[in-house]
Design a protein around this motif. Structure first.
Motif, short mmCIF file in Angstrom:
data_model
loop_
_atom_site.label_atom_id
_atom_site.label_comp_id
_atom_site.label_asym_id
_atom_site.label_seq_id
_atom_site.Cartn_x
_atom_site.Cartn_y
_atom_site.Cartn_z
N SER A 86 0.81 -1.23 0.00
CA SER A 86 0.00 0.00 0.00
C SER A 86 0.84 1.27 0.00
N HIS A 87 2.17 1.11 0.02
CA HIS A 87 3.02 2.32 0.00
C HIS A 87 4.40 1.95 -0.52
N CYS A 88 4.65 2.27 -1.78
CA CYS A 88 5.93 1.88 -2.39
C CYS A 88 6.32 2.94 -3.42
N HIS A 89 7.49 3.54 -3.24
CA HIS A 89 7.95 4.59 -4.15
C HIS A 89 8.70 3.97 -5.32
N LEU A 90 7.96 3.32 -6.19
CA LEU A 90 8.58 2.65 -7.35
C LEU A 90 9.38 3.62 -8.21
N GLY B 251 -2.08 11.89 -1.51
CA GLY B 251 -0.94 11.66 -0.63
C GLY B 251 0.31 11.34 -1.39
N GLU B 252 1.48 11.31 -0.73
CA GLU B 252 1.39 11.30 0.70
C GLU B 252 1.53 12.70 1.24
N CYS B 253 0.73 12.96 2.28
CA CYS B 253 0.78 14.26 2.92
C CYS B 253 0.90 14.02 4.42
N LEU C 181 -2.47 5.72 7.85
CA LEU C 181 -1.31 6.36 8.49
C LEU C 181 -0.16 5.43 8.16
N HIS C 182 0.69 5.88 7.24
CA HIS C 182 1.67 4.96 6.68
C HIS C 182 2.92 4.86 7.56
N GLY C 183 3.58 3.71 7.49
CA GLY C 183 4.85 3.52 8.19
C GLY C 183 4.75 3.78 9.68
N THR D 120 5.74 -1.49 2.16
CA THR D 120 7.20 -1.57 2.30
C THR D 120 7.87 -0.20 2.40
N ASP D 121 7.25 0.85 1.80
CA ASP D 121 7.90 2.16 1.68
C ASP D 121 9.20 2.05 0.87
N ALA D 122 9.33 1.01 0.06
CA ALA D 122 10.52 0.83 -0.78
C ALA D 122 10.69 2.05 -1.68
ZN LIG Z 1 6.51 7.38 1.43
#
Ligand SMILES: [Zn+2]
Length: 259
Positions: free
Chosen positions: A8-12, A96-98, A156-158, A206-208
């Motif tokens: 749900s959160h990955c900076h490809l 997002g992300e904000c 609410l990520h990470g 992952t926030d990869a």
């Molecule tokens: Zn991020």
């Protein structure tokens, strides 16, 4: 067992050589990652995240201004965001992300708050959920969210923090993004929080390429490692492997309208 998983959160768009974005997506797919959500961080990456979603069936995107990459020209950035949201396609599933990031201090707190409130309003206007970033700012963020409730929810990520802090977000209808931090034994407060929160409230991420898992420090994080985050989550919970895996997948699909 192999389960389908959503990152749900990955900076490809931030994956660097020697890895290629395509290889990273393919490797993740092989391990069962059926959806990857790539957040926007500033106007400079919105085209790229949209393009990635067009090129890859499993990729979705969000549009937003990350608190660490804010331009002082707030009215121009927010006008661009509004325009981009008006012109979004169906693969844009969130704002997002904000959020708020006071890791380095509160010098630009006013600017961060102004960007955040406006993005929460834009999310509600466009009936989209929000992806929230928070470092050293849980109290401030909860206060803003109470005054500007995201009507379509969000994540609410990470998350790192205590059970009590996480429950503040859960009570506001938000999900909690569970990432690589739970693989570190020293993150005992976060691990305990994640073990106790309602299973309904958890989604994987992952926030990869950031946030390497324990044992993988020094190399780029990848969406395929979400399987290791899931394995750790299963160990932390009492519900049984299959229940946890199916539920976190369902949770992410219930927040984001993946077409
Ligand atoms: Zn991020």
């Amino acid at each position: 067992m192999q389960y389908v998983m959503i990152d749900s959160h990955c900076h490809l768009d931030l994956i660097k050589a020697p890895l290629s974005t395509q290889k990273v997506i393919d490797d993740a797919a092989q391990l069962g990652v059926d959806k990857i959500l790539v957040p926007g961080i500033s106007p400079s990456n919105w085209q790229q995240v949209e393009l990635l979603s067009r090129q890859n069936e499993s990729v979705y995107y969000a549009l937003g201004c990350h608190p660490m990459y804010l331009s002082a020209d707030i009215s121009s950035s927010l006008r661009r965001l509004e325009l981009a949201l008006d012109n979004r396609n169906e693969r844009c599933v969130a704002v997002g992300e904000c959020g708020l990031d006071f890791y380095k201090g509160r010098e630009d707190a006013d600017l961060q708050l102004e960007y955040l409130v406006k993005q929460l309003k834009l999310a509600n206007q466009h009936l989209l959920p929000v992806i929230l970033h928070c470092r050293k700012a849980h109290q401030d963020l909860v206060k803003v969210l109470k005054a500007n409730k995201p009507i379509k929810g969000g994540v609410l990520h990470g998350f790192t923090g205590s059970y009590q802090q996480a429950m503040e977000y859960v009570k506001l209808g938000l999900k909690i993004g569970v990432g690589g931090s739970i693989t570190y034994p020293r993150a005992s407060k976060t691990r305990q929080a994640i073990s106790q929160l309602p299973l309904d409230s958890l989604v994987l991420e992952t926030d990869a390429p950031d946030m390497p898992l324990n044992g993988k420090q020094g190399s780029q994080n990848e969406p395929k490692f979400i399987k290791l985050v899931l394995n750790e989550l299963i160990l932390l919970r009492n519900e049984g492997e299959q229940t946890v895996a199916l539920k976190v997948h369902y949770n992410a699909s219930s927040v984001f309208d993946f077409c």
